[in-house]
Design an enzyme around this catalytic site. Structure first.
Site, PDB file in Angstrom:
ATOM      1  N   GLU A 114      74.604  40.370 -24.664  1.00  0.00           N
ATOM      2  CA  GLU A 114      74.010  39.041 -24.808  1.00  0.00           C
ATOM      3  C   GLU A 114      73.113  39.047 -26.029  1.00  0.00           C
ATOM      4  O   GLU A 114      72.405  40.024 -26.267  1.00  0.00           O
ATOM      5  CB  GLU A 114      73.144  38.694 -23.592  1.00  0.00           C
ATOM      6  CG  GLU A 114      73.910  38.262 -22.378  1.00  0.00           C
ATOM      7  CD  GLU A 114      73.752  39.269 -21.247  1.00  0.00           C
ATOM      8  OE1 GLU A 114      72.756  40.001 -21.246  1.00  0.00           O
ATOM      9  OE2 GLU A 114      74.640  39.325 -20.384  1.00  0.00           O
ATOM     10  N   ASN A 119      70.001  34.549 -33.445  1.00  0.00           N
ATOM     11  CA  ASN A 119      70.007  35.866 -34.089  1.00  0.00           C
ATOM     12  C   ASN A 119      71.267  36.029 -34.953  1.00  0.00           C
ATOM     13  O   ASN A 119      72.212  36.738 -34.609  1.00  0.00           O
ATOM     14  CB  ASN A 119      69.932  36.967 -33.021  1.00  0.00           C
ATOM     15  CG  ASN A 119      69.594  38.328 -33.602  1.00  0.00           C
ATOM     16  OD1 ASN A 119      69.716  38.540 -34.811  1.00  0.00           O
ATOM     17  ND2 ASN A 119      69.191  39.254 -32.750  1.00  0.00           N
ATOM     18  N   TYR A 126      78.103  41.797 -34.828  1.00  0.00           N
ATOM     19  CA  TYR A 126      79.008  41.947 -33.681  1.00  0.00           C
ATOM     20  C   TYR A 126      80.367  41.311 -33.966  1.00  0.00           C
ATOM     21  O   TYR A 126      81.413  41.910 -33.671  1.00  0.00           O
ATOM     22  CB  TYR A 126      78.372  41.338 -32.429  1.00  0.00           C
ATOM     23  CG  TYR A 126      77.094  42.030 -31.989  1.00  0.00           C
ATOM     24  CD1 TYR A 126      77.000  43.427 -31.983  1.00  0.00           C
ATOM     25  CD2 TYR A 126      75.975  41.307 -31.596  1.00  0.00           C
ATOM     26  CE1 TYR A 126      75.832  44.068 -31.596  1.00  0.00           C
ATOM     27  CE2 TYR A 126      74.808  41.945 -31.198  1.00  0.00           C
ATOM     28  CZ  TYR A 126      74.738  43.320 -31.205  1.00  0.00           C
ATOM     29  OH  TYR A 126      73.580  43.955 -30.824  1.00  0.00           O
TER      30      TYR A 126
HETATM   31  C1  LIG Z   1      70.984  43.466 -35.991  1.00  0.00           C
HETATM   32  C2  LIG Z   1      70.578  44.782 -36.671  1.00  0.00           C
HETATM   33  C3  LIG Z   1      70.699  45.926 -35.659  1.00  0.00           C
HETATM   34  C4  LIG Z   1      71.506  45.044 -37.852  1.00  0.00           C
HETATM   35  O1  LIG Z   1      71.151  46.310 -38.416  1.00  0.00           O
HETATM   36  P1  LIG Z   1      71.378  46.625 -39.980  1.00  0.00           P
HETATM   37  O2  LIG Z   1      71.262  48.092 -40.153  1.00  0.00           O
HETATM   38  O3  LIG Z   1      70.508  45.774 -40.812  1.00  0.00           O
HETATM   39  O4  LIG Z   1      72.885  46.144 -40.160  1.00  0.00           O
HETATM   40  P2  LIG Z   1      73.944  46.648 -41.253  1.00  0.00           P
HETATM   41  O5  LIG Z   1      73.267  46.928 -42.531  1.00  0.00           O
HETATM   42  O6  LIG Z   1      74.769  47.717 -40.631  1.00  0.00           O
HETATM   43  O7  LIG Z   1      74.808  45.319 -41.435  1.00  0.00           O
HETATM   44  C5  LIG Z   1      75.964  45.094 -40.656  1.00  0.00           C
HETATM   45  C6  LIG Z   1      76.328  43.628 -40.689  1.00  0.00           C
HETATM   46  O8  LIG Z   1      75.352  42.876 -39.966  1.00  0.00           O
HETATM   47  C7  LIG Z   1      75.228  41.583 -40.564  1.00  0.00           C
HETATM   48  N1  LIG Z   1      73.848  41.424 -41.000  1.00  0.00           N
HETATM   49  C8  LIG Z   1      72.864  42.361 -40.959  1.00  0.00           C
HETATM   50  N2  LIG Z   1      71.702  41.808 -41.357  1.00  0.00           N
HETATM   51  C9  LIG Z   1      71.958  40.523 -41.665  1.00  0.00           C
HETATM   52  C10 LIG Z   1      71.158  39.439 -42.114  1.00  0.00           C
HETATM   53  N3  LIG Z   1      69.844  39.594 -42.342  1.00  0.00           N
HETATM   54  N4  LIG Z   1      71.741  38.237 -42.273  1.00  0.00           N
HETATM   55  C11 LIG Z   1      73.053  38.069 -42.039  1.00  0.00           C
HETATM   56  N5  LIG Z   1      73.892  39.064 -41.617  1.00  0.00           N
HETATM   57  C12 LIG Z   1      73.326  40.269 -41.422  1.00  0.00           C
HETATM   58  C13 LIG Z   1      76.199  41.541 -41.727  1.00  0.00           C
HETATM   59  O9  LIG Z   1      77.416  41.019 -41.221  1.00  0.00           O
HETATM   60  C14 LIG Z   1      76.333  42.997 -42.053  1.00  0.00           C
HETATM   61  O10 LIG Z   1      77.541  43.288 -42.696  1.00  0.00           O
HETATM   62  P3  LIG Z   1      77.602  43.294 -44.318  1.00  0.00           P
HETATM   63  O11 LIG Z   1      76.520  44.259 -44.758  1.00  0.00           O
HETATM   64  O12 LIG Z   1      78.979  43.783 -44.587  1.00  0.00           O
HETATM   65  O13 LIG Z   1      77.309  41.899 -44.743  1.00  0.00           O
HETATM   66  C15 LIG Z   1      69.129  44.681 -37.241  1.00  0.00           C
HETATM   67  O14 LIG Z   1      69.030  43.512 -38.018  1.00  0.00           O
HETATM   68  C16 LIG Z   1      68.046  44.654 -36.180  1.00  0.00           C
HETATM   69  O15 LIG Z   1      67.632  45.697 -35.679  1.00  0.00           O
HETATM   70  N6  LIG Z   1      67.564  43.438 -35.839  1.00  0.00           N
HETATM   71  C17 LIG Z   1      66.459  43.286 -34.884  1.00  0.00           C
HETATM   72  C18 LIG Z   1      66.881  43.694 -33.501  1.00  0.00           C
HETATM   73  C19 LIG Z   1      68.039  42.866 -33.005  1.00  0.00           C
HETATM   74  O16 LIG Z   1      68.059  41.651 -33.139  1.00  0.00           O
HETATM   75  N7  LIG Z   1      69.013  43.553 -32.379  1.00  0.00           N
HETATM   76  C20 LIG Z   1      70.153  42.929 -31.782  1.00  0.00           C
HETATM   77  C21 LIG Z   1      69.795  42.432 -30.421  1.00  0.00           C
HETATM   78  S1  LIG Z   1      71.235  41.765 -29.588  1.00  0.00           S
END
Ligand SMILES: CC(C)(COP(=O)(O)OP(=O)(O)OC[C@H]1O[C@@H](n2cnc3c(N)ncnc32)[C@H](O)[C@@H]1OP(=O)(O)O)[C@@H](O)C(=O)NCCC(=O)NCCS
Length: 159
Positions: A114, A119, A126
């Site tokens: 979920e 977000n 995902y």
């Molecule tokens: C969601 C989260 C885990 C992604 O981690 P990350 O290490 O920054 O992600 P990655 O660098 O591996 O990016 C993977 C993909 O996520 C998406 N993405 C990551 N950050 C993004 C942003 N700020 N805006 C849009 N897309 C984003 C993109 O599709 C990206 O792919 P791309 O680099 O080819 O464009 C991180 O932003 C986070 O910890 N957020 C806060 C906690 C959270 O919301 N967790 C999920 C709860 S369900």
């Protein structure tokens, strides 16, 4: 240290099971990442329940983690977080891949999660990792202006 200080490929990285000793550091990342963070007690209870919980380290410091619950052939991703200064370097996608492999180890046929509909970063991660939108659960999360919907997503595993 942050990802900005040293090129990522020069940082010693590892993924290992989470322990109680990680919880103070994880709490700091939770508070920096969510308006409604998990408490250390939530993590401690999940550890006691035997959930699959892993941390990613860079140079010996926890910079990300996830919590996966597997039961009756279904896995539920309950938490996936990368510390703010380490985001946008592919670490979230990499840790999600590790998580899907653990779900396969536990013979799960599918993974559910979920996510808040606001977000967009997580939803993009995902969707681009093979999760499909399954349903919207109205008012599932607390929010500053009342409640927020949850998007329920599912990925079928072909282990
Ligand atoms: C969601 C989260 C885990 C992604 O981690 P990350 O290490 O920054 O992600 P990655 O660098 O591996 O990016 C993977 C993909 O996520 C998406 N993405 C990551 N950050 C993004 C942003 N700020 N805006 C849009 N897309 C984003 C993109 O599709 C990206 O792919 P791309 O680099 O080819 O464009 C991180 O932003 C986070 O910890 N957020 C806060 C906690 C959270 O919301 N967790 C999920 C709860 S369900």
């Amino acid at each position: 240290m942050s990802a900005m200080d040293i090129p990522l490929h020069e940082v010693a990285q590892s993924v290992r099971p989470m322990t109680e000793a990680d919880l103070p550091r994880i709490h700091r990342i939770e508070v920096a990442s969510y308006e409604y963070p998990w408490t250390p007690g939530n993590f401690a209870d999940s550890l006691k329940a035997g959930y699959s919980m892993w941390v990613r380290e860079a140079d010996g410091e926890v910079i990300g983690y996830y919590v996966l619950m597997v039961a009756a052939g279904e896995a539920h991703l309950l938490n996936l977080t990368i510390a703010p200064t380490w985001r946008r370097h592919g670490l979230g996608r990499d840790l999600l891949g590790h998580c899907l492999a653990r779900a396969c180890d536990h013979h799960a046929g599918s993974v559910f999660l979920e996510v808040r509909t606001s977000n967009t970063a997580a939803i993009a991660l995902y969707r681009s990792s093979g999760f499909a939108d399954l349903a919207v659960r109205r008012g599932y999360y607390p929010a500053r202006d009342g409640r927020e919907d949850a998007l329920i997503m599912k990925k079928d595993l072909t282990c």
